[in-house]
Scaffold this active site. Structure first.
Site, mmCIF file in Angstrom:
data_model
loop_
_atom_site.group_PDB
_atom_site.id
_atom_site.type_symbol
_atom_site.label_atom_id
_atom_site.label_comp_id
_atom_site.label_asym_id
_atom_site.label_seq_id
_atom_site.Cartn_x
_atom_site.Cartn_y
_atom_site.Cartn_z
ATOM 1 N N GLU A 268 0.886 -1.179 0.000
ATOM 2 C CA GLU A 268 0.000 0.000 0.000
ATOM 3 C C GLU A 268 0.911 1.214 0.000
ATOM 4 O O GLU A 268 1.448 1.595 1.038
ATOM 5 C CB GLU A 268 -0.869 0.000 1.266
ATOM 6 N N CYS B 21 -1.991 9.483 2.878
ATOM 7 C CA CYS B 21 -1.602 8.959 1.564
ATOM 8 C C CYS B 21 -2.524 9.470 0.459
ATOM 9 O O CYS B 21 -2.089 9.696 -0.659
ATOM 10 C CB CYS B 21 -1.594 7.447 1.569
HETATM 11 P P1 NAD Z 1 7.800 4.851 7.757
HETATM 12 O O1 NAD Z 1 9.048 5.627 7.566
HETATM 13 O O2 NAD Z 1 7.217 4.703 9.110
HETATM 14 O O3 NAD Z 1 8.042 3.422 7.092
HETATM 15 C C1 NAD Z 1 7.023 2.440 7.029
HETATM 16 C C2 NAD Z 1 7.510 1.171 7.700
HETATM 17 O O4 NAD Z 1 8.635 0.662 6.996
HETATM 18 C C3 NAD Z 1 7.926 1.366 9.143
HETATM 19 O O5 NAD Z 1 7.365 0.344 9.943
HETATM 20 C C4 NAD Z 1 9.428 1.257 9.083
HETATM 21 O O6 NAD Z 1 9.999 0.715 10.253
HETATM 22 C C5 NAD Z 1 9.661 0.346 7.910
HETATM 23 N N1 NAD Z 1 10.946 0.562 7.274
HETATM 24 C C6 NAD Z 1 11.555 1.752 7.037
HETATM 25 N N2 NAD Z 1 12.731 1.568 6.402
HETATM 26 C C7 NAD Z 1 12.869 0.233 6.229
HETATM 27 C C8 NAD Z 1 13.877 -0.588 5.641
HETATM 28 N N3 NAD Z 1 14.961 -0.067 5.080
HETATM 29 N N4 NAD Z 1 13.685 -1.919 5.632
HETATM 30 C C9 NAD Z 1 12.572 -2.440 6.196
HETATM 31 N N5 NAD Z 1 11.597 -1.718 6.762
HETATM 32 C C10 NAD Z 1 11.739 -0.402 6.786
HETATM 33 O O7 NAD Z 1 6.614 5.456 6.906
HETATM 34 P P2 NAD Z 1 6.655 6.145 5.477
HETATM 35 O O8 NAD Z 1 7.086 5.164 4.446
HETATM 36 O O9 NAD Z 1 7.299 7.478 5.537
HETATM 37 O O10 NAD Z 1 5.060 6.354 5.321
HETATM 38 C C11 NAD Z 1 4.541 7.319 4.515
HETATM 39 C C12 NAD Z 1 4.247 6.726 3.146
HETATM 40 O O11 NAD Z 1 3.236 5.743 3.262
HETATM 41 C C13 NAD Z 1 3.709 7.754 2.179
HETATM 42 O O12 NAD Z 1 4.287 7.546 0.923
HETATM 43 C C14 NAD Z 1 2.225 7.429 2.136
HETATM 44 O O13 NAD Z 1 1.593 7.825 0.936
HETATM 45 C C15 NAD Z 1 2.235 5.945 2.297
HETATM 46 N N6 NAD Z 1 0.951 5.483 2.804
HETATM 47 C C16 NAD Z 1 0.165 4.711 2.005
HETATM 48 C C17 NAD Z 1 -1.080 4.295 2.443
HETATM 49 C C18 NAD Z 1 -1.974 3.444 1.600
HETATM 50 O O14 NAD Z 1 -2.923 2.893 2.123
HETATM 51 N N7 NAD Z 1 -1.714 3.324 0.308
HETATM 52 C C19 NAD Z 1 -1.498 4.674 3.718
HETATM 53 C C20 NAD Z 1 -0.667 5.471 4.500
HETATM 54 C C21 NAD Z 1 0.559 5.847 4.038
#
Ligand code: NAD
Length: 386
Positions: free
Chosen positions: A212, A246
């Site tokens: 997602e 998102c």
């Molecule tokens: P984040 O930085 O919290 O990362 C998400 C998860 O990935 C965390 O649990 C983190 O620990 C893990 N993570 C980070 N780096 C990693 C790595 N190198 N290896 C393994 N795991 C790792 O959150 P984020 O990515 O900044 O979240 C925001 C993004 O999520 C935006 O792009 C947003 O659009 C998207 N999003 C999508 C939806 C959807 O339903 N499509 C919903 C909410 C957010």
């Protein structure tokens, strides 16, 4: 949990699954009911944690992170029998005189990795489905929303069956080790860069994944749009959770005939929703951390704020900002904004809007403001989103 304990811990949850405990609908029902109790009995504590992490206004935190999941869990409880019933299907000649059915069987041990922007909702919504389907579950909340993650780490083992449901806190090193383990499905919500890391790790065990991800979701305001309604919806959708959603409108294309009117209306709506000084509003959230605050302050430099533009690093505040005079190739148009900044562009027609949208990767959501069915269809038929 220490990194070298992770493999054994996941094995323990697999043993829980292999014991057959999760299969009876009774177990699933108990877990779902316990999840509702957990949310209802700890709603105040969860809201406080969300406020500590993101300065979420109480109604936003309650509605989106707590109550939506209560409702979703109730829905799963209501449908548990129906969703899990085998479905009879016709039998091909080769298999005659046999009988055929689609059986709904649990996958096994599933991993759910969530981001920080709706840290309760995005961790627990996939959990509801996973439990209803009779899986054992490993939950991995985001380390960036640390207050919420810490609270959930205490609540989950207190309410759910620790033999089959576990939560692991931690950042990249812990998640990297977790991803070395074998799972039967991985459900990841977050950004595309990490999505690639998840998919690459899943290849090792041929584990199916659900990703997602995000994107730049555009809005198009046509010349016939009801400006009062459009501006209210735009401002609400964009500045909810300070733009850290998102599906938030990322940028806005406005027909030239209503451009000035729409800009003025959005500016008025911001004042109406958040007051003369939004930094004093109880209805406006804060940016998750310093890094994202700094990133967003840099993005504001891509244009001229017609409203907003102010920021405060200490409180991680960025004012609801509308940006004009933005070059199409400027930094704010290169990546998902994920903050309270709305670049606006003047377009001459729906065709020009479609061309603009199609010149970038296809977005998660697309919002059309027009009462004209022909305009709605033209944009839908000539763009791709979702
Ligand atoms: P984040 O930085 O919290 O990362 C998400 C998860 O990935 C965390 O649990 C983190 O620990 C893990 N993570 C980070 N780096 C990693 C790595 N190198 N290896 C393994 N795991 C790792 O959150 P984020 O990515 O900044 O979240 C925001 C993004 O999520 C935006 O792009 C947003 O659009 C998207 N999003 C999508 C939806 C959807 O339903 N499509 C919903 C909410 C957010």
């Amino acid at each position: 949990m220490q990194i070298d304990e992770i493999a054994k811990w996941v094995e323990g949850l697999r043993a829980g699954f292999n014991s057959g405990k999760t299969r009876p609908l009774q177990w699933r029902r108990q877990q779902l009911e316990a999840l509702i109790r957990m949310l209802e009995e700890n709603a105040d504590a969860l809201i406080a944690a969300l406020q500590a992490d993101l300065g979420k206004p109480r109604p936003e935190a309650w509605a989106v992170d707590v109550q939506v999941i209560v409702n979703e869990t109730r829905e799963a409880l209501r449908n548990l029998g129906k969703w899990n019933r085998p479905k009879s299907v016709s039998t091909p000649l080769m298999a005659q005189p046999g009988r055929s059915a689609i059986m709904r069987t649990p996958l096994g041990v599933v991993l759910i990795i969530a981001p920080w922007n709706y840290p309760v909702n995005l961790l627990l919504a996939p959990l509801v489905g996973a439990l209803a389907a009779g899986n054992a579950v490993v939950l991995k909340p985001s380390e960036l929303s640390a207050h919420t993650a810490g609270l959930l780490a205490r609540l989950i083992p207190a309410y759910l069956d620790p033999d089959c449901v576990g939560l692991m806190e931690g950042g990249v090193p812990e998640t990297t080790e977790l991803l070395r383990q074998r799972f039967d499905h991985i459900f990841y919500t977050g950004n595309g860069r990490v999505g690639r890391v998840i998919m690459a790790a899943a290849v090792e065990h041929l584990t199916p994944v659900t990703l997602e991800l995000g994107g730049k979701s555009p809005c198009y305001v046509h010349k016939d749009a009801d400006i009062t309604t459009s501006s209210r919806r735009m401002v609400w959708g964009k500045f909810f959770n300070a733009g850290q959603t998102c599906l938030a409108p990322d940028y806005c294309l406005i027909h030239e005939d209503v451009y000035d009117e729409m800009l003025e209306a959005m500016t008025n709506r911001i004042r109406e929703f958040y007051g003369e000084d939004p930094s004093k509003s109880h209805s406006f959230a804060r940016i998750i951390n310093e890094r994202h605050h700094h990133r967003l302050c840099e993005l504001i430099k891509s244009g001229v704020p017609v409203t907003g533009g102010e920021s405060d690093a200490e409180s991680r505040y960025i004012a609801p900002t509308i940006l004009t005079d933005v070059a199409e190739d400027s930094p704010v148009m290169q990546e998902e904004i994920f903050g309270p900044i709305l670049p606006v562009f003047r377009v001459k027609s729906v065709r020009e809007a479609a061309k603009f949208i199609n010149s970038r990767p296809h977005p998660l959501g697309l919002y059309i403001f027009s009462g004209n069915r022909g305009v709605q269809d033209e944009l839908l038929e000539n763009t791709q989103s979702g």
